[in-house]
Write a protein that holds these residues in place. Sequence first.
Motif, mmCIF file in Angstrom:
data_model
loop_
_atom_site.group_PDB
_atom_site.id
_atom_site.type_symbol
_atom_site.label_atom_id
_atom_site.label_comp_id
_atom_site.label_asym_id
_atom_site.label_seq_id
_atom_site.Cartn_x
_atom_site.Cartn_y
_atom_site.Cartn_z
ATOM 1 N N GLY A 23 70.650 65.223 -6.924
ATOM 2 C CA GLY A 23 71.466 64.538 -5.937
ATOM 3 C C GLY A 23 72.769 65.258 -5.644
ATOM 4 N N PHE A 24 73.016 66.337 -6.370
ATOM 5 C CA PHE A 24 74.197 67.185 -6.157
ATOM 6 C C PHE A 24 73.734 68.517 -5.565
ATOM 7 C CE2 PHE A 24 76.968 70.446 -8.388
ATOM 8 C CZ PHE A 24 78.010 70.350 -7.478
ATOM 9 N N ARG A 25 74.448 69.030 -4.589
ATOM 10 C CA ARG A 25 74.008 70.232 -3.876
ATOM 11 C C ARG A 25 73.935 71.462 -4.775
ATOM 12 N NH1 ARG A 25 73.764 69.424 1.570
ATOM 13 N NH2 ARG A 25 74.669 67.455 2.281
ATOM 14 N N GLY A 26 74.655 71.468 -5.882
ATOM 15 C CA GLY A 26 74.619 72.627 -6.770
ATOM 16 C C GLY A 26 73.495 72.600 -7.784
ATOM 17 N N CYS A 27 72.682 71.557 -7.778
ATOM 18 C CA CYS A 27 71.596 71.427 -8.754
ATOM 19 C C CYS A 27 70.543 72.509 -8.552
ATOM 20 C CB CYS A 27 70.966 70.046 -8.626
ATOM 21 S SG CYS A 27 69.397 69.866 -9.489
ATOM 22 N N ALA A 28 70.145 73.154 -9.649
ATOM 23 C CA ALA A 28 69.093 74.185 -9.605
ATOM 24 C C ALA A 28 67.761 73.535 -9.958
ATOM 25 C CB ALA A 28 69.428 75.322 -10.556
ATOM 26 N N ALA A 29 67.240 72.723 -9.048
ATOM 27 C CA ALA A 29 66.019 71.962 -9.316
ATOM 28 C C ALA A 29 64.790 72.860 -9.399
ATOM 29 C CB ALA A 29 65.822 70.897 -8.241
ATOM 30 N N GLN A 30 64.708 73.881 -8.546
ATOM 31 C CA GLN A 30 63.506 74.709 -8.500
ATOM 32 C C GLN A 30 63.253 75.453 -9.814
ATOM 33 O OE1 GLN A 30 61.265 74.508 -6.004
ATOM 34 N NE2 GLN A 30 59.950 75.734 -7.326
ATOM 35 N N PRO A 31 64.253 76.085 -10.409
ATOM 36 C CA PRO A 31 64.011 76.717 -11.715
ATOM 37 C C PRO A 31 63.554 75.722 -12.779
ATOM 38 C CG PRO A 31 66.031 77.559 -10.752
ATOM 39 C CD PRO A 31 65.600 76.413 -9.889
ATOM 40 N N LEU A 32 64.098 74.505 -12.747
ATOM 41 C CA LEU A 32 63.673 73.504 -13.718
ATOM 42 C C LEU A 32 62.205 73.136 -13.509
ATOM 43 C CD1 LEU A 32 64.140 71.546 -16.001
ATOM 44 C CD2 LEU A 32 65.181 69.947 -14.364
ATOM 45 N N LEU A 33 61.800 72.985 -12.267
ATOM 46 C CA LEU A 33 60.392 72.706 -11.970
ATOM 47 C C LEU A 33 59.497 73.830 -12.476
ATOM 48 C CD1 LEU A 33 60.600 71.257 -8.347
ATOM 49 C CD2 LEU A 33 59.726 70.067 -10.366
ATOM 50 N N GLU A 34 59.935 75.067 -12.304
ATOM 51 C CA GLU A 34 59.147 76.210 -12.764
ATOM 52 C C GLU A 34 58.991 76.193 -14.283
ATOM 53 O OE1 GLU A 34 61.336 79.405 -11.120
ATOM 54 O OE2 GLU A 34 60.487 79.182 -9.116
ATOM 55 N N PHE A 35 60.081 75.869 -14.982
ATOM 56 C CA PHE A 35 59.981 75.798 -16.444
ATOM 57 C C PHE A 35 59.021 74.696 -16.872
ATOM 58 C CE2 PHE A 35 61.279 73.461 -20.234
ATOM 59 C CZ PHE A 35 60.957 74.414 -21.192
ATOM 60 N N LEU A 36 59.176 73.501 -16.293
ATOM 61 C CA LEU A 36 58.338 72.373 -16.696
ATOM 62 C C LEU A 36 56.859 72.635 -16.426
ATOM 63 C CD1 LEU A 36 60.569 69.390 -15.494
ATOM 64 C CD2 LEU A 36 60.228 70.193 -17.849
ATOM 65 N N SER A 37 56.566 73.489 -15.422
ATOM 66 C CA SER A 37 55.174 73.818 -15.129
ATOM 67 C C SER A 37 54.619 74.864 -16.088
ATOM 68 C CB SER A 37 55.050 74.339 -13.685
ATOM 69 O OG SER A 37 55.571 75.645 -13.571
#
Length: 270
Positions: A23-37
């Motif tokens: 919900g914050f523009r600085g969040c690095a969501a994509q790298p986290l998704l890659e790790f969880l996968s």
Amino acid sequence: MPATRTEPLVHLRSVFISDVHLGFRGCAAQPLLEFLSRARIDQLFLLGDIVDLSSMRRSVYWPREHNEVLSTIFRLASGGTRVVYVPGNHDEELRAYVGATFNGVEIVRDMIYTAADGRRLWLVHGDEFDSVVKCSPWLAWFGNLLYEWLLAANPAVNGVRRLLGLKPASLAAFLKSRVRSAMAYIESFEHAVAHEARRRGVDGVVCGHIHRPMMRDVDGILYCNDGDWVESCSMLVEDFRGALRILEWPHGSEPARAAAMDDTRLIDVA
């Protein structure tokens, strides 16, 4: 046979993550998704500020990747991973639901965790030990705003660094490491958390809040801060022998991310 995106590269007993700030523009969501996968995780501990409700009160920002992170966490919980959520100061509204379980996710105020080698670790977000947040909310608000400005300036700064042939860097992290008062604050925070851990009779503490990944001995207590998913993209991980280490997940190329997994040396030894 090389691993595909659906094949776990590593099996971890536990993963400790905090300060994702969805919900914050600085969040690095994509790298986290890659790790969880890429990882098979038996236990996932979310140590606060996973969703940045404070930021969303100022302006709503919720891209697809942020929604996918939550969906992935719920999918892990339904698939056999134990998922525990310790709310922080940016998602403190969830503290009203301590003791409840939503879609397989347990919500607790804090907890004692026993590692595979028998060590007892206190899990907490850590904002209770932040004298700025505790004693001066308006100053904390200004600090959060300044932090967001620094993150917004980071792309321009790194554009200049690339032209100069330099590696990307975090402006916020650089300033925190150079400003004496910031370093003194971090030091006092670590000692305050370690002191409380010793009072509770545990061997160590795992926390977040200050966005500084670290593992070190503080007055005889193992102090672990799992970092964040805004600047460092870091977490604390445990293997089946009880070994703990900080793992940073690169923003960069596929080989760099694969190398990060290989470098854990946390192969399934269950």
